[in-house]
Design an enzyme around this catalytic site. Structure first.
Site, PDB file in Angstrom:
ATOM      1  N   ILE A  19      38.042  39.059  48.948  1.00 21.80           N
ATOM      2  CA  ILE A  19      38.927  37.916  48.713  1.00 21.80           C
ATOM      3  C   ILE A  19      38.056  36.710  48.395  1.00 21.80           C
ATOM      4  O   ILE A  19      37.162  36.353  49.170  1.00 21.80           O
ATOM      5  CB  ILE A  19      39.823  37.673  49.940  1.00 21.80           C
ATOM      6  CG1 ILE A  19      40.755  38.886  50.116  1.00 21.80           C
ATOM      7  CG2 ILE A  19      40.632  36.385  49.776  1.00 21.80           C
ATOM      8  CD1 ILE A  19      41.582  38.864  51.369  1.00 21.80           C
ATOM      9  N   LEU A  20      38.289  36.119  47.257  1.00 14.04           N
ATOM     10  CA  LEU A  20      37.487  34.966  46.825  1.00 14.04           C
ATOM     11  C   LEU A  20      37.974  33.710  47.550  1.00 14.04           C
ATOM     12  O   LEU A  20      39.171  33.566  47.821  1.00 14.04           O
ATOM     13  CB  LEU A  20      37.618  34.792  45.308  1.00 14.04           C
ATOM     14  CG  LEU A  20      37.033  35.963  44.494  1.00 14.04           C
ATOM     15  CD1 LEU A  20      37.571  35.947  43.070  1.00 14.04           C
ATOM     16  CD2 LEU A  20      35.509  35.928  44.491  1.00 14.04           C
ATOM     17  N   MET A  44      37.498  44.381  45.825  1.00 14.93           N
ATOM     18  CA  MET A  44      38.039  44.424  47.181  1.00 14.93           C
ATOM     19  C   MET A  44      37.623  43.252  48.074  1.00 14.93           C
ATOM     20  O   MET A  44      37.724  43.338  49.294  1.00 14.93           O
ATOM     21  CB  MET A  44      37.629  45.746  47.860  1.00 14.93           C
ATOM     22  CG  MET A  44      38.122  46.974  47.108  1.00 14.93           C
ATOM     23  SD  MET A  44      39.910  47.024  46.950  1.00 14.93           S
ATOM     24  CE  MET A  44      40.350  47.527  48.600  1.00 14.93           C
ATOM     25  N   GLU A  74      48.649  51.111  34.500  1.00 15.57           N
ATOM     26  CA  GLU A  74      47.788  49.920  34.624  1.00 15.57           C
ATOM     27  C   GLU A  74      46.930  49.756  33.384  1.00 15.57           C
ATOM     28  O   GLU A  74      46.699  48.652  32.900  1.00 15.57           O
ATOM     29  CB  GLU A  74      46.873  50.041  35.859  1.00 15.57           C
ATOM     30  CG  GLU A  74      47.584  49.899  37.185  1.00 15.57           C
ATOM     31  CD  GLU A  74      46.621  49.982  38.367  1.00 15.57           C
ATOM     32  OE1 GLU A  74      45.468  49.564  38.249  1.00 15.57           O
ATOM     33  OE2 GLU A  74      47.036  50.490  39.421  1.00 15.57           O
ATOM     34  N   ASN A 131      44.381  39.343  38.061  1.00 13.46           N
ATOM     35  CA  ASN A 131      44.170  40.567  38.849  1.00 13.46           C
ATOM     36  C   ASN A 131      45.243  41.577  38.517  1.00 13.46           C
ATOM     37  O   ASN A 131      46.356  41.203  38.153  1.00 13.46           O
ATOM     38  CB  ASN A 131      44.231  40.211  40.346  1.00 13.46           C
ATOM     39  CG  ASN A 131      44.025  41.426  41.236  1.00 13.46           C
ATOM     40  OD1 ASN A 131      43.145  42.260  40.981  1.00 13.46           O
ATOM     41  ND2 ASN A 131      44.839  41.559  42.270  1.00 13.46           N
ATOM     42  N   SER A 147      51.475  45.251  38.530  1.00 14.06           N
ATOM     43  CA  SER A 147      51.644  43.848  38.128  1.00 14.06           C
ATOM     44  C   SER A 147      50.288  43.256  37.764  1.00 14.06           C
ATOM     45  O   SER A 147      49.288  43.538  38.429  1.00 14.06           O
ATOM     46  CB  SER A 147      52.185  43.011  39.296  1.00 14.06           C
ATOM     47  OG  SER A 147      53.262  43.646  39.955  1.00 14.06           O
ATOM     48  N   GLY A 182      36.303  51.887  38.608  1.00 15.79           N
ATOM     49  CA  GLY A 182      36.151  51.124  37.375  1.00 15.79           C
ATOM     50  C   GLY A 182      36.906  51.668  36.173  1.00 15.79           C
ATOM     51  O   GLY A 182      36.535  51.386  35.032  1.00 15.79           O
ATOM     52  N   SER A 183      37.993  52.417  36.422  1.00 10.73           N
ATOM     53  CA  SER A 183      38.742  52.927  35.263  1.00 10.73           C
ATOM     54  C   SER A 183      39.401  51.769  34.498  1.00 10.73           C
ATOM     55  O   SER A 183      39.484  51.790  33.272  1.00 10.73           O
ATOM     56  CB  SER A 183      39.778  53.971  35.677  1.00 10.73           C
ATOM     57  OG  SER A 183      40.824  53.376  36.399  1.00 10.73           O
ATOM     58  N   ASN A 184      39.839  50.756  35.223  1.00 10.82           N
ATOM     59  CA  ASN A 184      40.399  49.575  34.532  1.00 10.82           C
ATOM     60  C   ASN A 184      39.313  48.828  33.766  1.00 10.82           C
ATOM     61  O   ASN A 184      39.553  48.318  32.678  1.00 10.82           O
ATOM     62  CB  ASN A 184      41.077  48.636  35.522  1.00 10.82           C
ATOM     63  CG  ASN A 184      42.506  49.050  35.820  1.00 10.82           C
ATOM     64  OD1 ASN A 184      43.368  48.982  34.946  1.00 10.82           O
ATOM     65  ND2 ASN A 184      42.758  49.524  37.033  1.00 10.82           N
ATOM     66  N   ASP A 230      47.433  38.105  46.367  1.00  9.67           N
ATOM     67  CA  ASP A 230      48.426  38.789  45.529  1.00  9.67           C
ATOM     68  C   ASP A 230      49.719  37.978  45.344  1.00  9.67           C
ATOM     69  O   ASP A 230      50.811  38.552  45.240  1.00  9.67           O
ATOM     70  CB  ASP A 230      48.769  40.170  46.114  1.00  9.67           C
ATOM     71  CG  ASP A 230      47.550  41.082  46.170  1.00  9.67           C
ATOM     72  OD1 ASP A 230      46.671  40.958  45.310  1.00  9.67           O
ATOM     73  OD2 ASP A 230      47.493  41.928  47.081  1.00  9.67           O
ATOM     74  N   HIS A 273      47.433  44.676  40.209  1.00 13.25           N
ATOM     75  CA  HIS A 273      47.812  45.157  41.542  1.00 13.25           C
ATOM     76  C   HIS A 273      48.796  46.328  41.408  1.00 13.25           C
ATOM     77  O   HIS A 273      49.746  46.253  40.625  1.00 13.25           O
ATOM     78  CB  HIS A 273      48.463  44.003  42.324  1.00 13.25           C
ATOM     79  CG  HIS A 273      48.768  44.369  43.732  1.00 13.25           C
ATOM     80  ND1 HIS A 273      47.800  44.425  44.715  1.00 13.25           N
ATOM     81  CD2 HIS A 273      49.930  44.736  44.325  1.00 13.25           C
ATOM     82  CE1 HIS A 273      48.366  44.795  45.854  1.00 13.25           C
ATOM     83  NE2 HIS A 273      49.654  44.984  45.643  1.00 13.25           N
ATOM     84  N   GLU A 333      44.914  31.059  45.858  1.00  8.20           N
ATOM     85  CA  GLU A 333      44.343  31.165  47.205  1.00  8.20           C
ATOM     86  C   GLU A 333      45.067  32.198  48.064  1.00  8.20           C
ATOM     87  O   GLU A 333      44.485  32.793  48.945  1.00  8.20           O
ATOM     88  CB  GLU A 333      44.446  29.816  47.912  1.00  8.20           C
ATOM     89  CG  GLU A 333      43.594  28.768  47.253  1.00  8.20           C
ATOM     90  CD  GLU A 333      43.907  27.389  47.759  1.00  8.20           C
ATOM     91  OE1 GLU A 333      44.305  27.248  48.924  1.00  8.20           O
ATOM     92  OE2 GLU A 333      43.758  26.432  46.970  1.00  8.20           O
TER      93      GLU A 333
END
Ligand code: GRF
Length: 192
Positions: free
Chosen positions: A97-98, A95, A179, A112, A141, A20-22, A150, A114, A147
């Protein structure tokens, strides 16, 4: 006056699975005057995710959802987002995938971060792949979530030089530092 800050900001949820650093960085950014977003909800699929501590620390609502059954999890998630009037979603080391159904409900409102120069190295282990391929540069990025993993439109990128002595670990550290600069920049770019 101080109490007014945040009232008109875009209500945002951050989804995490780990350190959770971001997330921490986005929370600090959200508290600045220039930030268009406020962080109002933290979602994690992992009960032990270290980043959940920032919910307590900054008094932000947090929720853990079991994604073993993605249909049930996403149903609960959509309700939560609705209840909390969430308008924007930042994935930060999330982690899971929605589903496309979920993404469609928030079309163009999920982003997101990446750790690679997309479209290179989608998925996991980006740093070791970049070193193995003897790439001269790597980076990070921020992109829209679609869908396809990345693969959504890139909002902003930062290029970083790979040195001969770099290991996946040293590179991960360097990229993560960038980031933390890039994510707020992406948000400013979207909303300004
Ligand atoms: C970051 O490298 C991010 O790019 C990737 O997962 C990592 C999350 O780190 N998607 P943290 O949990 O924000 O510290």
């Amino acid at each position: 006056m101080a109490k007014l800050i945040g009232l008109n900001k875009i209500k945002t949820a951050v989804f995490i699975s780990g350190t959770g650093s971001n997330l921490k960085n986005l929370i600090n950014f959200s508290k600045t005057k220039k930030s268009p977003i406020s962080i109002d909800l933290i979602i994690s699929n992992i009960i032990k995710a270290k980043g959940l501590r920032y919910g307590n620390q900054y008094k932000i609502k947090k929720k853990i959802l079991n994604f073993k059954n993605i249909k049930i999890a996403e149903k609960k998630l959509l309700n939560l987002l609705k209840q909390n009037k969430i308008q924007f979603i930042c994935l930060a080391g999330f982690m899971k995938i929605l589903s496309s159904k979920f993404i469609k409900q928030f079309n163009g409102k999920i982003i997101n971060i990446h750790p690679s120069l997309l479209p290179r190295y989608k998925g996991l282990n980006t740093h070791s792949r970049a070193i193995q391929n003897k790439d001269k540069f790597t980076g990070c990025s921020v992109h829209y979530v679609t869908e396809k993993l990345d693969s959504g439109k890139i909002i902003i990128q930062k290029k970083i030089k790979i040195l001969k002595k770099d290991t996946p670990k040293s590179l991960a550290k360097k990229v993560l530092k960038q980031e933390h600069k890039l994510y707020p920049k992406a948000i400013l770019k979207i909303f300004n």
